[in-house]
Motif scaffolding. Structure first.
Motif: not given
Length: 212
Positions: A100-101, A93, A103, A131, A59-63
């Motif tokens: 995308k790192n 991270f 979490f 996520r 998933s990207d920074s906007e999920d």
């Protein structure tokens, strides 16, 4: 070639190219309306609609789910040794080989992580947030080993140095030990190696050797 029944986050998926847009192509599984974007920078020259591709989905920074032809260091359900590249008040991270790192929530950290640290953990999936995350609390991710036989080949991740030798994670599930007096090569925490079962102990742990 058969494609996936549905798209799996944190896994490699075989999907079908079915729609082209200005910023990439959409890939789909067998399930209706189950699609994911492969950005333009990953699209191979000459690919045509109907072709199948093997991609990794995260998933990207906007999920939003996104596909890539790059390979992460490890995937869902696997342990790895990762470098901390950033921290926040909610967690840390780590670099896992993708844009995308990954979490690491505070609740899954054994100690507060700082930038530049290396941390061993298991990549897991949170159903509530949809996520992926890293769980660095090793004990709750270990199962009791059974049905191993002497000289079975396994894959290990070196977890920690102890007075007896090195504690390791076996096949991303079990705990094992390689004893100091049986090590004849360089071993470091975070190394991934092949090893061989010497004994499946009654406590559900494995005694191992680096040679058959």
């Amino acid at each position: 070639m058969e494609i996936e029944k549905y798209i799996k986050l944190g896994e490699f998926n075989r999907l079908e190219f079915y729609k082209e847009v200005d910023f990439g192509i959409y890939l789909r599984s067998e399930e209706e309306n189950d699609e994911v974007l492969l950005p333009s920078r990953y699209v191979l020259v000459g690919i045509q609609k109907g072709d199948t591709l093997d991609v990794f989905v995260y998933s990207d920074s906007e999920d939003r789910y996104v596909a890539t032809t790059e390979k992460p260091y490890r995937k869902l359900g696997e342990f790895g040794n990762f470098e901390v590249v950033d921290t926040s008040k909610f967690g840390a991270f780590v670099d896992w080989g993708l844009p995308k790192n990954l979490f690491v929530p505070l609740s899954t950290q054994k100690r507060n992580l700082e930038k530049g640290d290396f941390v061993i953990g298991k990549i897991k999936y949170d159903e509530k947030t949809d996520r992926l995350y890293l769980d660095a609390k090793i004990g709750r991710n270990i199962e009791l080993a059974e049905n191993f036989r002497e000289n079975d080949e396994v894959e290990i991740l070196v977890l920690a140095k102890t007075p007896l030798g090195y504690k390791v994670i076996v096949n991303d599930k079990f705990e094992g030990m390689i004893y100091e007096n049986e090590i004849f090569e360089k071993v470091r925490v975070g190394d991934r190696k092949k090893a061989y079962v010497k004994q499946n102990r009654e406590d559900g742990k494995l005694d191992l050797s680096l040679t058959p």
